[in-house]
Design a protein around this motif. Structure first.
Motif, short mmCIF file in Angstrom:
data_model
loop_
_atom_site.label_atom_id
_atom_site.label_comp_id
_atom_site.label_asym_id
_atom_site.label_seq_id
_atom_site.Cartn_x
_atom_site.Cartn_y
_atom_site.Cartn_z
N PRO A 173 0.82 -1.21 0.00
CA PRO A 173 0.00 0.00 0.00
C PRO A 173 0.86 1.27 0.00
CG PRO A 173 0.07 -0.96 2.20
CD PRO A 173 0.78 -1.93 1.29
N ARG A 174 0.31 2.32 -0.56
CA ARG A 174 0.93 3.63 -0.47
C ARG A 174 1.12 3.97 1.01
NH1 ARG A 174 3.68 8.17 -2.45
NH2 ARG A 174 2.72 10.10 -1.72
N THR A 175 2.35 4.34 1.38
CA THR A 175 2.69 4.53 2.78
C THR A 175 3.29 5.91 3.01
OG1 THR A 175 3.09 2.16 3.06
CG2 THR A 175 4.02 3.62 4.72
N SER A 176 2.86 6.55 4.08
CA SER A 176 3.44 7.82 4.52
C SER A 176 4.31 7.56 5.74
CB SER A 176 2.35 8.83 4.89
OG SER A 176 1.51 9.10 3.78
N VAL A 177 5.53 8.06 5.73
CA VAL A 177 6.44 7.94 6.87
C VAL A 177 6.47 9.28 7.59
CG1 VAL A 177 8.76 7.39 7.66
CG2 VAL A 177 7.85 6.26 5.62
N VAL A 178 6.08 9.28 8.85
CA VAL A 178 6.04 10.50 9.65
C VAL A 178 7.19 10.49 10.65
CG1 VAL A 178 4.71 11.82 11.35
CG2 VAL A 178 3.55 10.79 9.37
N VAL A 179 7.97 11.56 10.64
CA VAL A 179 9.07 11.72 11.58
C VAL A 179 8.85 13.02 12.34
CG1 VAL A 179 11.56 11.81 11.92
CG2 VAL A 179 10.62 10.56 9.96
N ALA A 180 8.54 12.92 13.62
CA ALA A 180 8.41 14.11 14.46
C ALA A 180 9.78 14.44 15.05
CB ALA A 180 7.39 13.87 15.57
N THR A 181 10.10 15.72 15.08
CA THR A 181 11.43 16.13 15.52
C THR A 181 11.36 17.50 16.19
OG1 THR A 181 13.74 16.42 14.78
CG2 THR A 181 12.00 17.25 13.33
N ARG A 182 12.38 17.79 16.98
CA ARG A 182 12.46 19.11 17.61
C ARG A 182 13.92 19.48 17.84
NH1 ARG A 182 11.99 22.06 22.69
NH2 ARG A 182 10.59 23.84 22.36
N ALA A 234 6.98 22.35 17.82
CA ALA A 234 7.25 23.52 18.67
C ALA A 234 8.67 24.05 18.45
CB ALA A 234 7.03 23.17 20.14
N PRO A 235 9.03 24.37 17.21
CA PRO A 235 10.41 24.79 16.96
C PRO A 235 10.72 26.16 17.55
CG PRO A 235 9.07 25.13 15.00
CD PRO A 235 8.20 24.39 15.99
N VAL A 236 11.98 26.34 17.94
CA VAL A 236 12.45 27.64 18.42
C VAL A 236 13.44 28.25 17.43
CG1 VAL A 236 12.06 27.11 20.84
CG2 VAL A 236 14.26 26.56 19.81
N THR A 237 13.90 27.47 16.47
CA THR A 237 14.77 27.97 15.41
C THR A 237 14.24 27.47 14.07
OG1 THR A 237 16.29 26.08 15.27
CG2 THR A 237 16.72 27.71 17.00
N ASP A 238 14.88 27.91 13.00
CA ASP A 238 14.50 27.47 11.65
C ASP A 238 15.39 26.35 11.14
OD1 ASP A 238 12.46 29.37 11.43
OD2 ASP A 238 13.84 30.91 10.69
N ARG A 274 4.72 22.06 10.19
CA ARG A 274 5.01 22.64 11.50
C ARG A 274 3.85 22.42 12.44
NH1 ARG A 274 4.43 27.52 14.33
NH2 ARG A 274 6.27 28.15 15.53
N GLU A 275 4.16 21.97 13.69
CA GLU A 275 3.16 21.82 14.73
C GLU A 275 3.61 22.66 15.93
OE1 GLU A 275 0.56 21.72 17.17
OE2 GLU A 275 0.02 20.51 15.42
N PRO A 276 2.92 23.77 16.22
CA PRO A 276 3.38 24.69 17.26
C PRO A 276 3.20 24.18 18.69
CG PRO A 276 1.31 25.45 16.34
CD PRO A 276 1.74 24.30 15.51
N VAL A 277 2.29 23.23 18.92
CA VAL A 277 2.03 22.73 20.27
C VAL A 277 3.01 21.61 20.58
CG1 VAL A 277 0.35 21.66 21.80
CG2 VAL A 277 -0.40 23.35 20.11
N ALA A 278 3.71 21.72 21.71
CA ALA A 278 4.71 20.72 22.08
C ALA A 278 4.04 19.42 22.49
CB ALA A 278 5.58 21.25 23.22
N GLY A 279 4.67 18.30 22.11
CA GLY A 279 4.18 16.98 22.49
C GLY A 279 4.27 16.02 21.32
N LEU A 280 4.78 14.81 21.60
CA LEU A 280 4.98 13.85 20.52
C LEU A 280 3.66 13.38 19.92
CD1 LEU A 280 7.01 12.21 18.91
CD2 LEU A 280 6.96 10.47 20.70
N ALA A 281 2.66 13.13 20.75
CA ALA A 281 1.38 12.68 20.22
C ALA A 281 0.72 13.76 19.37
CB ALA A 281 0.45 12.27 21.36
N VAL A 282 0.80 15.01 19.80
CA VAL A 282 0.26 16.11 19.01
C VAL A 282 0.96 16.19 17.65
CG1 VAL A 282 -0.01 18.62 18.91
CG2 VAL A 282 -0.38 17.41 21.06
#
Length: 417
Positions: free
Chosen positions: A87-96, A125-129, A147-155
């Motif tokens: 199946p078509r698959t999306s890989v999501v990598v959350a990082t900070r 929730a980045p503080v730099t670019d 970009r996800e402004p709210v801190a938290g891995l699940a978010v």
């Protein structure tokens, strides 16, 4: 301790296993004399991990092959895994704020042999670019930036779910190196079985260069063994009396995938769980149990391999121990808060669950025969870490309550889409 991969031609009646290749773990140097943690493969398929010593003046490949023959005996190659239309698959990598590590992970993800996938980086929730600049300048059209402004891995993971376009969504961390076959192996069970809602895979150490890293891996690390297994809520496993509440047995958040529709149907990840929130963790465990409670099967496959860079310092390990304890009880609190119908099943398992928690955090004198027999009796688990895990367990429900107050009323990012 060096980390290496040894690929063997499986032994048959005509003679011993033949060495196909020996290579260092991700980013490592060529294997030399000394202690080695080695992943043994049979024609590319992971089958075991071993620890041993390469003597001075010997060929490392032959020395490790001899060790594998001695320890593994007549082990046969695993049966071929069927790979149908993936199946078509999306890989999501959350990082900070870890652009250097993220680049290493992205390089490995772009080398996957899966025929149809995308990569989505969620900058939490980045503080730099730094992360945006890395993705937009180095990877350009190869990786999508969100970009996800709210801190938290699940978010952050939920933001990735909303952005993804695959019928399957895979998640990994910015501190891993993915085996080139990882995504194909992780996605194959979804094509085989329409009742599969989640697939998890094998996590091994990318390096063992500090006492903290060696201690963690000596007591199992993140490995769940080399035997594929399917967990079916319609047929609870007889050897898992706490099923499905011992979610840590199923896998870890650095190596997991979900059928997109199933994950959205259970509400995604609880945004009040995970690293970066007062709950400290539990986001992956919550998702595993919600998927099973909704009637889906969960598959563990060791063919889906990622190499994880373990925490390096004693303080890192102390933080991790406390966070694991907190995440465990936070995820259980989240389950009861969002799925009260699970309360009777949880209460029925509570006495055994308390005994399991005591055993899990007990002082351990040495290795316990962890998957692949790579435990070692020379690295006892400190009592201080056991105490921290228990303190974390006591804190978890409070941490979850604090985190939930912060996100209450926040809609899921895919609602209304």
């Amino acid at each position: 301790m060096q980390v290496a991969e040894l690929d063997l031609d499986p032994p048959d009646s005509s003679g011993p296993a033949r060495v196909l290749s020996l290579r260092p773990g991700p980013g490592g140097a060529p294997v030399t004399a000394g202690e080695v943690f080695v992943l043994v493969r049979f024609r590319g398929r992971p089958v075991a991990t071993l620890t041993g010593t390469v003597p001075e003046g010997t060929d490392p490949a032959e020395a490790l092959a001899a060790l594998a023959r001695e320890r593994l005996g007549g082990m046969r190659a695993p049966a071929p895994e069927p790979y149908g239309d993936l199946p078509r698959t999306s890989v999501v990598v959350a990082t900070r704020e870890r652009a250097g590590r993220l680049a290493r992970a992205l390089d490995s993800l772009l080398a996957q042999d899966h025929p149809d996938f995308e990569i989505v980086v969620v900058d939490n929730a980045p503080v730099t670019d730094a992360t945006r600049d890395l993705v937009e300048h180095k990877y350009m059209d190869q990786v999508r930036y969100v970009r996800e402004p709210v801190a938290g891995l699940a978010v952050a993971h939920n933001r990735g779910v909303a952005a993804a376009d695959g019928s399957v969504i895979a998640f990994t961390d910015d501190d891993v190196v993915a085996d080139p076959h990882w995504l194909t192996a992780l996605g194959a069970p979804f094509a085989e079985d329409p009742r599969i809602g989640c697939v998890t895979g094998l996590i091994l150490p990318a390096q063992l260069t500090t006492p903290a890293q060696i201690l963690l891996e000596s007591h199992g690390g993140f490995a769940k063994g080399f035997a594929p297994r399917t967990y079916d809520p319609a047929r609870p496993p007889a050897d898992e009396p706490l099923f499905p509440f011992t979610a840590g047995r199923f896998g870890s958040g650095a190596n997991m995938a979900f059928r997109t529709g199933a994950l959205k149907a259970v509400g995604g990840f609880d945004p009040a769980t995970g690293t970066g929130t007062p709950a400290r963790g539990g986001d992956d465990l919550y998702a595993f149990v919600r998927i099973l409670a909704d009637g889906h099967r969960l598959r563990y496959t060791p063919d889906a391999l990622v190499w994880h860079h373990h925490r390096e310092t004693p303080q890192d390990l102390r933080n991790q121990a406390y966070g694991y304890g907190a995440g465990l009880t936070a995820y259980l609190t989240a389950l009861l808060a969002r799925r009260p119908a699970l309360l009777p099943a949880l209460l029925a398992r509570l006495p055994r669950g308390l005994a399991h928690a005591r055993a899990m955090t007990a002082h351990r004198e040495g290795g316990e025969g962890v998957p692949g027999e790579h435990g070692t009796p020379t690295h006892p688990w400190p009592r201080s870490l056991s105490r921290l895990e228990r303190r974390g367990m006591l804190y978890g429900p409070l941490g979850y309550a604090k985190a939930r107050r912060r996100v209450r009323g926040t809609p899921l990012p895919w609602e209304g889409r």
